[in-house]
Motif scaffolding. Sequence first.
Motif, PDB file in Angstrom:
ATOM      1  N   ARG A 180       0.766  -1.155   0.023  1.00 48.81           N
ATOM      2  CA  ARG A 180      -0.079   0.101   0.047  1.00 48.81           C
ATOM      3  C   ARG A 180       0.737   1.314   0.032  1.00 48.81           C
ATOM      4  O   ARG A 180       0.320   2.551  -0.630  1.00 48.81           O
ATOM      5  N   PHE A 181       2.116   1.243   0.525  1.00 49.83           N
ATOM      6  CA  PHE A 181       3.064   2.232   0.830  1.00 49.83           C
ATOM      7  C   PHE A 181       4.068   2.574  -0.432  1.00 49.83           C
ATOM      8  O   PHE A 181       4.747   3.645  -0.523  1.00 49.83           O
ATOM      9  N   SER A 182       3.877   1.699  -1.536  1.00 47.99           N
ATOM     10  CA  SER A 182       4.821   1.907  -2.754  1.00 47.99           C
ATOM     11  C   SER A 182       3.649   2.229  -3.974  1.00 47.99           C
ATOM     12  O   SER A 182       2.735   1.233  -4.124  1.00 47.99           O
ATOM     13  N   ALA A 183       3.932   3.174  -4.629  1.00 48.12           N
ATOM     14  CA  ALA A 183       3.242   3.481  -5.708  1.00 48.12           C
ATOM     15  C   ALA A 183       3.073   2.488  -6.669  1.00 48.12           C
ATOM     16  O   ALA A 183       1.890   2.056  -7.082  1.00 48.12           O
ATOM     17  N   PHE A 184       4.061   1.738  -7.232  1.00 49.23           N
ATOM     18  CA  PHE A 184       3.847   0.766  -8.021  1.00 49.23           C
ATOM     19  C   PHE A 184       3.102  -0.463  -7.561  1.00 49.23           C
ATOM     20  O   PHE A 184       2.109  -0.938  -8.178  1.00 49.23           O
ATOM     21  N   LEU A 185       3.582  -0.882  -6.446  1.00 47.42           N
ATOM     22  CA  LEU A 185       2.924  -2.022  -5.781  1.00 47.42           C
ATOM     23  C   LEU A 185       1.307  -1.825  -5.339  1.00 47.42           C
ATOM     24  O   LEU A 185       0.759  -2.655  -5.531  1.00 47.42           O
ATOM     25  N   ARG A 186       0.980  -0.435  -4.868  1.00 51.25           N
ATOM     26  CA  ARG A 186      -0.353  -0.243  -4.885  1.00 51.25           C
ATOM     27  C   ARG A 186      -1.289  -0.305  -5.802  1.00 51.25           C
ATOM     28  O   ARG A 186      -2.281  -0.737  -5.831  1.00 51.25           O
ATOM     29  N   ALA A 187      -0.514  -0.246  -7.173  1.00 49.14           N
ATOM     30  CA  ALA A 187      -1.451  -0.291  -8.276  1.00 49.14           C
ATOM     31  C   ALA A 187      -1.604  -1.824  -8.698  1.00 49.14           C
ATOM     32  O   ALA A 187      -2.526  -1.948  -9.554  1.00 49.14           O
ATOM     33  N   VAL A 188      -0.483  -2.555  -8.544  1.00 50.37           N
ATOM     34  CA  VAL A 188      -0.329  -3.952  -8.935  1.00 50.37           C
ATOM     35  C   VAL A 188      -0.951  -4.892  -8.057  1.00 50.37           C
ATOM     36  O   VAL A 188      -1.349  -6.241  -8.303  1.00 50.37           O
ATOM     37  N   VAL A 189      -0.406  -4.829  -6.799  1.00 48.84           N
ATOM     38  CA  VAL A 189      -0.493  -5.744  -5.707  1.00 48.84           C
ATOM     39  C   VAL A 189      -2.155  -6.235  -5.736  1.00 48.84           C
ATOM     40  O   VAL A 189      -2.204  -7.694  -5.588  1.00 48.84           O
ATOM     41  N   PRO A 190      -2.978  -5.584  -5.429  1.00 49.73           N
ATOM     42  CA  PRO A 190      -4.474  -5.937  -5.712  1.00 49.73           C
ATOM     43  C   PRO A 190      -4.807  -6.993  -6.720  1.00 49.73           C
ATOM     44  O   PRO A 190      -5.282  -8.084  -6.344  1.00 49.73           O
ATOM     45  N   GLY A 191      -4.505  -6.723  -7.779  1.00 48.05           N
ATOM     46  CA  GLY A 191      -4.830  -7.692  -8.905  1.00 48.05           C
ATOM     47  C   GLY A 191      -3.912  -8.824  -8.757  1.00 48.05           C
ATOM     48  O   GLY A 191      -4.333  -9.920  -9.028  1.00 48.05           O
ATOM     49  N   LEU A 192      -2.479  -8.815  -8.487  1.00 48.81           N
ATOM     50  CA  LEU A 192      -1.977  -9.859  -8.377  1.00 48.81           C
ATOM     51  C   LEU A 192      -2.281 -10.792  -7.159  1.00 48.81           C
ATOM     52  O   LEU A 192      -2.155 -11.945  -7.421  1.00 48.81           O
ATOM     53  N   ALA A 193      -2.820 -10.242  -6.146  1.00 47.19           N
ATOM     54  CA  ALA A 193      -3.238 -11.100  -5.167  1.00 47.19           C
ATOM     55  C   ALA A 193      -4.417 -12.024  -5.557  1.00 47.19           C
ATOM     56  O   ALA A 193      -4.722 -13.103  -5.299  1.00 47.19           O
TER      57      ALA A 193
END
Length: 216
Positions: free
Chosen positions: A118-131
Motif C-alpha cells: 500500500r505504501f509503494s506507488a507501483f505495488l499499490r497499483a498492481v498488488v491487489p490484482g496480483l493477489a
Amino acid sequence: MISRVLEPLLSLHGWEAYVLVGVLVFAEDAVMLGFVFPGETAAILGGVLASKGGVSLGGILAVVVVCAIVGDSVGYAIGDRWGHQLLRLGPLHKRQKGIDAALDQLKRRGAIAVFVGRFSAFLRAVVPGLAGMSKMRYRIFLPANALGGTCWGFLYVLLGYFVGERVEKATGIASDILLGLIVVVIVVLVVRHRRKEKREIEGPSEAATPGSDAAG
C-alpha cells in the motif's frame, strides 16, 4: 500562472471535492491509474481542502479510506478474473521484473506483502490484482487491505490538512498562492520518488545488457 492553475482545485468544496478525491483514489487501485496519477496527490489535496473548510476532515478521511479499500477489492476481483490477460498488456509487460518480484513477495509473505504494498506507488497499483490472480483467499487479503488503506489514508490526508492549516494561519491574503506552491512541491517530490522506484523495478536499460557489453 501557478495560482491560476491551482485556484480551481483549491476552491473545490462539498460533493465535488469528495467525488474528485474519491474517484482518483479508487481508480488508482481498481484500474491501475496510479501509473499516471498518484493517489497520494488526491489524498493530500483532500486534506488541504479540509484545512480550508471546503470539506470536513472526518468526511474526507472516510472517503479516502473507503475508496482505497474498495478500489483494492475491485482490483483483486479483476485480477482473479482477468489477471493473466492483463499481464500481457504493454504497460504491465514492460514491468515484468517488478511484477515477478511482487508475486514472489505475495507467495512468501501473504497478508504482510499486501499491507506493505500500500505504501509503494507501483505495488499499490498492481498488488491487489496480483493477489487475486495468485488465488490468495479474500478473507486473508481483506484485513491486510483494510489496515493498509486506513493507515495510508490517514497519513496523506493528515499531511495535507496540517500543511494547509499552518499556511492558512501564517500568511493571510497570500495563503492560497503559498499553499498551492507547497502542494506543487509535495507532488513533485512524490513523482520523483515514483520515477526512482520505476527505474529500480525495471532495472538497467537494454543498452547495458551483457550482450551489448560483449559487442563493445
